[in-house]
Design an enzyme around this catalytic site. Sequence first.
Site, PDB file in Angstrom:
ATOM      1  N   ASP A 139     -18.710  -3.161 -48.997  1.00  0.00           N
ATOM      2  CA  ASP A 139     -20.091  -3.569 -48.698  1.00  0.00           C
ATOM      3  C   ASP A 139     -20.158  -5.011 -48.157  1.00  0.00           C
ATOM      4  OD1 ASP A 139     -20.493  -1.158 -49.961  1.00  0.00           O
ATOM      5  OD2 ASP A 139     -21.277  -2.023 -51.814  1.00  0.00           O
ATOM      6  N   HIS A 293     -17.468   9.091 -49.304  1.00  0.00           N
ATOM      7  CA  HIS A 293     -16.284   8.322 -49.709  1.00  0.00           C
ATOM      8  C   HIS A 293     -15.156   8.219 -48.680  1.00  0.00           C
ATOM      9  CE1 HIS A 293     -18.437   9.148 -53.484  1.00  0.00           C
ATOM     10  NE2 HIS A 293     -18.134   7.884 -53.675  1.00  0.00           N
TER      11      HIS A 293
HETATM   12  O1  F6P Z   1     -19.709  -0.523 -53.601  1.00  0.00           O
HETATM   13  C1  F6P Z   1     -18.963   0.342 -52.823  1.00  0.00           C
HETATM   14  C2  F6P Z   1     -19.683   1.646 -52.616  1.00  0.00           C
HETATM   15  O2  F6P Z   1     -18.888   2.444 -51.767  1.00  0.00           O
HETATM   16  C3  F6P Z   1     -21.109   1.523 -52.092  1.00  0.00           C
HETATM   17  O3  F6P Z   1     -21.156   1.300 -50.715  1.00  0.00           O
HETATM   18  C4  F6P Z   1     -21.681   2.832 -52.526  1.00  0.00           C
HETATM   19  O4  F6P Z   1     -23.097   2.774 -52.652  1.00  0.00           O
HETATM   20  C5  F6P Z   1     -21.046   3.051 -53.863  1.00  0.00           C
HETATM   21  O5  F6P Z   1     -19.832   2.329 -53.852  1.00  0.00           O
HETATM   22  C6  F6P Z   1     -20.774   4.499 -54.163  1.00  0.00           C
HETATM   23  O6  F6P Z   1     -20.453   4.618 -55.501  1.00  0.00           O
HETATM   24  P1  F6P Z   1     -19.388   5.663 -56.053  1.00  0.00           P
HETATM   25  O7  F6P Z   1     -18.078   5.330 -55.445  1.00  0.00           O
HETATM   26  O8  F6P Z   1     -19.389   5.443 -57.529  1.00  0.00           O
HETATM   27  O9  F6P Z   1     -19.869   7.015 -55.658  1.00  0.00           O
END
Ligand code: F6P
Length: 372
Positions: A139, A293
């Site tokens: 981010d 992801h």
């Molecule tokens: O902080 C990194 C991030 O990839 C964000 O961009 C996203 O909102 C969040 O993590 C997603 O969370 P998780 O990996 O727990 O699904």
Amino acid sequence: MSKSKRVGVLTGGGDAPGLNPAIKGLVYRGSELGLEVIGLFDGWRSLLNPRPGVLELDRAAVRRWDRDGGTNLGSSRTNPFRQINEKGEHQDRSDEVLTNIEQLGLDAVVACGGEDTLGVAAKLSEKGVKVVGVPKTIDKDLAGTDYTLGFDTAMRNITEIIEHSRTPAGSHGWVQIIEVMGRHAGHLALWSGVAGQAHIVLIPEHPFRYQRVFQILHDRIGPPGLIPGRAERPRYAVIVVAEGARAEDGETITIDDRHDAFGHARLGGVGDVLAQRIASETPYESRAVMLGHPQRGGPPSAIDRIMGLLFGARAAEAVTANEFGKMVSARGVAPACELSLVDISQVSGKIQTVDVERYYDTNRYHLKNIGM
Ligand code: F6P
């Protein structure tokens, strides 16, 4: 001669390419400085519920880690200050972390993470734990540094998808929407949107107006049904929308109503809503894809390898010099970057978002002054 220091290293929060190079940098530079490095699994969870045995990280163990994406130590979003007990109540278990650090014989902990993981590090530092932080998050929203590991690779991944979306969108005459991560910051959307030359970029820092989005599409595409190949203007457009973006008259959209241990909801869904509005209120067909992801996946880019190695090496130096309660910070990005240490307390509770005034054209919904 003084005894060598034993350092535990952990990676917390969302995984990011660049973490493994950082661990290699820590181990390699640490080996020159006489540090012994121990790998701790799954972020702060490892210091709440340590597994039996320890993972010794020496040069041979991490030799190839620079090429690996993700984190070879595993990760979790564990908050020792806010655990849930059997009765479903919140409980502060941070004292157990201190006990386990002692039991593992660790002189210091190097924590690689974003606002949450380093926020825990900052609080533990107040309790006397000797910590050094390494900034990581795709981010790029951490305060106190210009670079966070993973950002460049995620930009590379998104840029490729923008590129790959042009042919289907062009062949079918669609508006292709690409929803990217970034939580409440639009750095990833804005800069990958520029790199991939998306036509509109919507970021959390500036709520958008649907009517303005529709107008920009009209101005670019014109009437639907243009004959491919002979059309004087393009038949498609690509919109990059940050998961945290919202309309002026709307709310930030979440995937469900669950929250993680740090109180964050999972954002997502704005792209679909936008596609539906375009399909129902303009003459254009639209498709949305939520990248999810995989945008954090794959081998680290050259920048993430270099920055990871440099950050890890700098963390080893900080431990050796007893400079604790600090985070490694970059001014600029490799090769023109300078590393320093900043107080880790300055990263908790704040995020660094896009400077709209400086970078964002609030009429064109794009980077300012590049003629888009
Ligand atoms: O902080 C990194 C991030 O990839 C964000 O961009 C996203 O909102 C969040 O993590 C997603 O969370 P998780 O990996 O727990 O699904």
